[in-house]
Design a protein around this motif. Structure first.
Motif, PDB file in Angstrom:
ATOM      1  N   VAL A 237      37.412   0.666  -2.096  1.00  0.00           N
ATOM      2  CA  VAL A 237      38.702   0.036  -2.365  1.00  0.00           C
ATOM      3  C   VAL A 237      39.456   0.828  -3.432  1.00  0.00           C
ATOM      4  N   ILE A 238      40.764   0.983  -3.233  1.00  0.00           N
ATOM      5  CA  ILE A 238      41.614   1.634  -4.216  1.00  0.00           C
ATOM      6  C   ILE A 238      42.706   0.666  -4.636  1.00  0.00           C
ATOM      7  N   LEU A 239      42.786   0.364  -5.922  1.00  0.00           N
ATOM      8  CA  LEU A 239      43.822  -0.527  -6.440  1.00  0.00           C
ATOM      9  C   LEU A 239      45.100   0.272  -6.668  1.00  0.00           C
ATOM     10  N   GLU A 240      46.198  -0.210  -6.062  1.00  0.00           N
ATOM     11  CA  GLU A 240      47.474   0.487  -6.136  1.00  0.00           C
ATOM     12  C   GLU A 240      48.501  -0.341  -6.899  1.00  0.00           C
ATOM     13  N   GLU A 241      49.688   0.205  -7.073  1.00  0.00           N
ATOM     14  CA  GLU A 241      50.726  -0.450  -7.871  1.00  0.00           C
ATOM     15  C   GLU A 241      51.002  -1.872  -7.408  1.00  0.00           C
TER      16      GLU A 241
ATOM     17  N   ASP B  81      48.384  -9.164  -9.309  1.00  0.00           N
ATOM     18  CA  ASP B  81      47.298 -10.132  -9.127  1.00  0.00           C
ATOM     19  C   ASP B  81      46.332 -10.176 -10.305  1.00  0.00           C
ATOM     20  N   TRP B  82      46.519  -9.306 -11.289  1.00  0.00           N
ATOM     21  CA  TRP B  82      45.595  -9.244 -12.419  1.00  0.00           C
ATOM     22  C   TRP B  82      46.318  -9.665 -13.689  1.00  0.00           C
TER      23      TRP B  82
ATOM     24  N   VAL C 128      41.376   3.534  -8.939  1.00  0.00           N
ATOM     25  CA  VAL C 128      42.723   3.035  -9.210  1.00  0.00           C
ATOM     26  C   VAL C 128      43.702   4.205  -9.239  1.00  0.00           C
ATOM     27  N   THR C 129      44.960   3.899  -8.945  1.00  0.00           N
ATOM     28  CA  THR C 129      45.995   4.920  -9.063  1.00  0.00           C
ATOM     29  C   THR C 129      46.634   4.842 -10.451  1.00  0.00           C
ATOM     30  N   LYS C 130      47.281   5.915 -10.846  1.00  0.00           N
ATOM     31  CA  LYS C 130      47.978   5.911 -12.136  1.00  0.00           C
ATOM     32  C   LYS C 130      49.094   4.876 -12.136  1.00  0.00           C
ATOM     33  N   GLU C 131      49.733   4.658 -10.978  1.00  0.00           N
ATOM     34  CA  GLU C 131      50.816   3.686 -10.872  1.00  0.00           C
ATOM     35  C   GLU C 131      50.291   2.267 -11.110  1.00  0.00           C
ATOM     36  N   PHE C 132      49.078   1.992 -10.648  1.00  0.00           N
ATOM     37  CA  PHE C 132      48.472   0.681 -10.891  1.00  0.00           C
ATOM     38  C   PHE C 132      48.288   0.458 -12.389  1.00  0.00           C
TER      39      PHE C 132
END
Length: 476
Positions: free
Chosen positions: A4-8, A13-14, A108-112
């Motif tokens: 799983v990759i968390l994106e912007e 949701d967090w 995770v992405t930097k945008e996230f």
């Protein structure tokens, strides 16, 4: 590593749950089955431009020497991997795997991370925002179970209450390397002395009556006394969550003493959890917490890990300079009459012994700085308990409970020097406080457990002069 990759788009949701010196904790509010009942731990960076990200290996050359017995740790390429492996291979075996959640890492992405930083800033304590921010240069974060809820429970149907406790050091050092001028350390618990420095630095507004020696005493009476003291002055040592949302204590920076209004509000919150008359629920709840700590025995194991520090920082600092192959600054600062063979002998021990002294000290430092999460839910008739059970006699109720240690961070080797300097400041400030009190003929009596007899005596303006000025009349 989960795929799983968390994106912007996922950042909304967090939500902010809290933070420590090194990490932010976010709780999940979305609907993805993969994250329900989870929290996310994100590492921070200092606003002075320093980032925790390092190219190549996560450990320095001397740290790899220190942890050489664990090949996975020494081969770690970044801090996220290192922290997780440290919990898995070092702290979990010492504290017991049933009380430790190793967690999993997700990309995770930097945008996230940038979006998270933007979303949580308004919820963080101002002094935390001023000093640190989300480290947006990370490529993964740690996902852990949310220990403030029971993941198999229906939150709308049955309440889950969780207490987060930061126990701190639970013993008095007896190391022969403690200097005579610092002998007070053998008689007054570190938490009590540190309160004087925190008051001076305006990190707190009054002293806490909490004494870790009570919490780690192994007696019901001592534990009960400790819990009541933490409730009275929570600071950053005592927080309570209802179904994952904080209902008592501070979010990220601690809080002052519990006012009548706060106490009444908390009493009301407990009405669907503790079956007692109004005015008695908080008392019964604190009894439940104390009984659970006593029954679980978790703090007994934590104390054993803390006691790996057998040399105290005043001894371990010499072994540290052996490891980094640098002249010992401590020995240089000590006058010839104070530089006894006790200290010079430490520079003649084998390297392996120096490594063990420092490694044990750093592991103990983790144990002294961790937190304990204790979650409760009422035990229902007919439901087979999936967790341990504790009985609260005052209300004739049974509760399922679970106990976990959190914040089991690996302490960097370079912090040894900072630990030594902080120790000097703490002892100096506390000693100056006691000395000044005697000089004003209004001396307080310092008991062997570190408690102060006259807690309400207010200090005069400008009372402290050397290294501990500016108490400005705050009560203690």
């Amino acid at each position: 590593m989960e795929k799983v990759i968390l994106e912007e788009k996922d950042a909304v949701d967090w939500i902010y749950r809290g933070e420590g010196a090194a990490n932010l904790i976010l709780a999940y509010t979305g609907s993805s089955p993969a994250f329900i009942g989870k929290v996310l731990r994100i590492q921070k960076s200092q606003r002075n431009g320093k980032s925790g990200v390092k190219e190549g290996r996560a450990l320095t050359t001397h740290e790899r020497l220190l942890w050489r017995e664990n090949k996975e740790l020494t081969a770690s390429s970044n801090r996220e991997i290192l922290e997780q492996l440290y919990v898995k291979h070092v702290m979990s075996p010492l504290l017991g795997p049933k009380h430790v959640d190793v967690g999993i890492r997700v990309l995770v992405t930097k945008e996230f991370l940038k979006s998270v930083e933007k979303n949580v800033t308004c919820h963080r304590p101002a002094w935390r925002v001023h000093s640190s921010q989300v480290d947006v240069n990370r490529d993964s974060v740690l996902i852990l179970s949310d220990h403030s809820i029971f993941p198999d429970g229906n939150l709308k149907r049955e309440p889950c209450i969780t207490v987060e406790i930061k126990p701190k050091c639970g013993f008095l050092p007896i190391s022969r390397f403690i200097t005579e001028e610092n002998a007070v350390k053998r008689n007054v618990v570190r938490f009590r002395m540190h309160q004087a420095l925190k008051l001076h630095n305006q990190e707190i507004s009054e002293y806490s009556e909490y004494n870790p020696l009570d919490l780690f005493s192994g007696s019901r009476e001592g534990i009960q006394k400790a819990i009541e003291a933490m409730y009275a002055t929570p600071q950053n040592n005592f927080r309570v969550f209802l179904n994952g949302s904080i209902v008592f204590g501070g979010l990220g920076g601690g809080t002052n003493s519990t006012t009548v209004q706060v106490g009444e509000a908390f009493e009301d919150i407990l009405k669907n959890f503790i079956q007692a008359d109004n005015g008695q629920r908080t008392t019964s709840f604190l009894q439940l917490v104390a009984e659970t700590i006593y029954t679980s025995g978790a703090l007994e194991q934590l104390l054993e890990v803390q006691k790996l520090d057998t040399y105290d920082i005043e001894g371990a600092i010499h072994a540290y300079y052996n490891i980094i192959s640098q002249p010992c600054i401590v020995c240089r600062e000590l006058s010839k009459d104070k530089l006894s063979c006790r200290y010079t002998s430490l520079h003649s021990i084998p390297l392996d012994q120096s490594l063990k002294i420092v490694k044990d000290y750093l592991i103990a430092a983790t144990a002294k700085d961790c937190s304990l999460m204790i979650s409760f839910r009422p035990k229902e008739d007919g439901r087979l308990p999936s967790h341990n059970t504790v009985y609260l006699g005052s209300t004739n109720q049974a509760f399922e409970y679970k106990v976990y240690f959190i914040d089991l961070d690996l302490k960097p080797l370079k912090k040894m020097e900072a630990y030594y300097e902080l120790d000097k400041k703490i002892v100096s400030c506390y000693s100056q406080m006691v000395k000044t009190e005697h000089e004003t003929d209004k001396a307080v009596t310092i008991n062997s457990n570190g408690s102060v007899r006259d807690q309400r005596y207010a200090l005069e303006d400008g009372l402290f002069t050397e290294g501990c000025t500016g108490f400005r009349g705050r009560a203690f």
